[in-house]
Design a protein around this motif. Structure first.
Motif, PDB file in Angstrom:
ATOM      1  N   ILE A  63       0.737  -0.913  -0.066  1.00 38.51           N
ATOM      2  CA  ILE A  63      -0.193  -0.054  -0.182  1.00 38.51           C
ATOM      3  C   ILE A  63       0.830   1.430  -0.050  1.00 38.51           C
ATOM      4  O   ILE A  63       1.580   1.616   1.292  1.00 38.51           O
ATOM      5  N   ALA A  75      -5.351   3.160   2.549  1.00 38.61           N
ATOM      6  CA  ALA A  75      -6.215   2.446   1.804  1.00 38.61           C
ATOM      7  C   ALA A  75      -7.485   1.943   2.118  1.00 38.61           C
ATOM      8  O   ALA A  75      -7.185   0.430   2.810  1.00 38.61           O
ATOM      9  N   THR A 110      -9.533  -1.138   6.021  1.00 36.65           N
ATOM     10  CA  THR A 110      -8.561  -0.501   5.948  1.00 36.65           C
ATOM     11  C   THR A 110      -7.309  -1.138   6.322  1.00 36.65           C
ATOM     12  O   THR A 110      -6.794  -0.871   7.348  1.00 36.65           O
ATOM     13  N   ALA A 152      -0.556   2.213   5.376  1.00 37.52           N
ATOM     14  CA  ALA A 152       0.130   2.588   4.957  1.00 37.52           C
ATOM     15  C   ALA A 152       0.932   1.959   4.664  1.00 37.52           C
ATOM     16  O   ALA A 152       1.710   1.253   5.901  1.00 37.52           O
ATOM     17  N   VAL A 172      -9.017  -1.378  -5.242  1.00 35.81           N
ATOM     18  CA  VAL A 172      -9.219  -0.652  -4.693  1.00 35.81           C
ATOM     19  C   VAL A 172      -8.108   0.462  -5.858  1.00 35.81           C
ATOM     20  O   VAL A 172      -7.600  -0.310  -7.016  1.00 35.81           O
ATOM     21  N   ARG A 173      -8.022   1.793  -6.136  1.00 37.45           N
ATOM     22  CA  ARG A 173      -7.423   2.237  -7.439  1.00 37.45           C
ATOM     23  C   ARG A 173      -6.003   2.145  -7.139  1.00 37.45           C
ATOM     24  O   ARG A 173      -5.004   1.796  -5.955  1.00 37.45           O
ATOM     25  N   MET A 217      -3.327   3.615  -5.259  1.00 38.74           N
ATOM     26  CA  MET A 217      -3.179   3.714  -3.921  1.00 38.74           C
ATOM     27  C   MET A 217      -1.905   2.817  -3.168  1.00 38.74           C
ATOM     28  O   MET A 217      -2.120   2.843  -1.982  1.00 38.74           O
TER      29      MET A 217
END
Length: 115
Positions: A56, A61, A76, A79, A106-107, A110
């Motif tokens: 991540i 994310a 979630t 990071a 997730v995009r 991210m």
């Protein structure tokens, strides 16, 4: 390609013996068309994938249950957390923390770059 060292792959002939419960969305890395290869001895999917280890990016994310910004949210992830990339479609990545999940979308932005 080999699986990440934290789990083993099924060996020999893999088969299912009777019905199995369908896991809740956002839990196991299992879709109708694709599943984490470590689930091959427990769940039937059209294809199994050996994941790519990624990380991540610099911000936490939140996993989405579908590839939409307004989709229901799952776990979630912190990071810098190591994850497994299973599939990409457009600007979305289907990821998991391992064969026992959680999983979600997730995009791609991210994820940490350069891996």
């Amino acid at each position: 390609m080999t699986a990440p060292a934290r789990y083993s792959l099924p060996e020999g002939i893999v088969g299912l013996k009777g019905p199995v419960d369908k896991p809740a969305p956002g839990t196991l890395p299992l879709r109708g068309d694709l599943a984490h290869v470590a689930l091959a001895d427990r769940y039937l999917a059209a294809h199994y994938v050996i994941p790519h280890v990624r990380t991540i990016g610099s911000a936490p994310a939140t996993l989405k249950l579908t590839m939409r910004d307004d989709a229901d949210e799952g776990a979630t992830l912190a990071a810098g957390q190591e994850i497994e990339l299973l599939d990409c479609a457009g600007d979305w990545a289907w990821i998991t923390c391992g064969p026992e999940g959680p999983s979600g979308y997730v995009r791609l932005g991210m994820l940490a770059p350069g891996q």
